[in-house]
Design a protein around this motif. Structure first.
Motif, PDB file in Angstrom:
ATOM      1  N   GLU A  56       4.732  -1.919  -2.106  1.00 32.17           N
ATOM      2  CA  GLU A  56       5.013  -2.838  -3.207  1.00 32.17           C
ATOM      3  C   GLU A  56       4.442  -2.346  -4.534  1.00 32.17           C
ATOM      4  OE1 GLU A  56       3.398  -6.520  -1.784  1.00 32.17           O
ATOM      5  OE2 GLU A  56       5.113  -6.891  -0.467  1.00 32.17           O
ATOM      6  N   ASP A 101      -0.336   0.531  -1.554  1.00 30.70           N
ATOM      7  CA  ASP A 101      -0.380  -0.373  -0.403  1.00 30.70           C
ATOM      8  C   ASP A 101       0.599   0.060   0.682  1.00 30.70           C
ATOM      9  OD1 ASP A 101       1.792  -1.072  -2.154  1.00 30.70           O
ATOM     10  OD2 ASP A 101       2.046  -2.881  -0.962  1.00 30.70           O
ATOM     11  N   GLU A 102       0.310  -0.339   1.901  1.00 29.59           N
ATOM     12  CA  GLU A 102       1.148   0.064   3.029  1.00 29.59           C
ATOM     13  C   GLU A 102       2.518  -0.604   3.032  1.00 29.59           C
ATOM     14  OE1 GLU A 102      -0.248  -1.303   6.945  1.00 29.59           O
ATOM     15  OE2 GLU A 102      -1.642  -2.580   5.837  1.00 29.59           O
ATOM     16  N   TYR A 103       2.690  -1.674   2.261  1.00 24.78           N
ATOM     17  CA  TYR A 103       3.971  -2.381   2.184  1.00 24.78           C
ATOM     18  C   TYR A 103       4.889  -1.813   1.107  1.00 24.78           C
ATOM     19  CZ  TYR A 103       1.153  -5.478   4.995  1.00 24.78           C
ATOM     20  OH  TYR A 103       0.311  -5.972   5.975  1.00 24.78           O
TER      21      TYR A 103
END
Length: 91
Positions: free
Chosen positions: A42, A38-40
């Motif tokens: 996480e 994911d781009e975050y």
């Protein structure tokens, strides 16, 4: 960087220890490579290193990017399996 749907963080590292062909431990210029689903950042899928004189001919970001792409290409099926497993556990 995003590659094949994976989010990648490449960080310079100056003191990675590797064993050379003579059995000596040497400190290398290298890159720490983290792969996320994911781009975050996480959901971490993988973390590995690429060192000058070992995986890389020279200590350049461009060469680290190419090594990362090649590595992801070879591990893509395993990464997809990890994401699917994570998704099932999250449901």
């Amino acid at each position: 960087m995003k590659y094949k749907g994976f989010y990648v963080k490449i960080t310079s590292d100056q003191n990675l220890e590797r064993e050379n062909k003579n059995g000596e431990i040497v400190k290398c210029n290298s890159f720490k490579i983290e792969v996320f689903a994911d781009e975050y950042e996480e959901i971490e899928i993988d973390i590995f290193s690429a060192a000058e004189g070992f995986e890389l001919m020279k200590n350049s970001f461009e060469e680290a990017v190419q090594f990362t792409k090649d590595y992801i290409d070879s591990e893509e099926k395993e990464y997809q399996r990890i994401i699917e497993e994570y998704s099932r556990k999250s449901e």
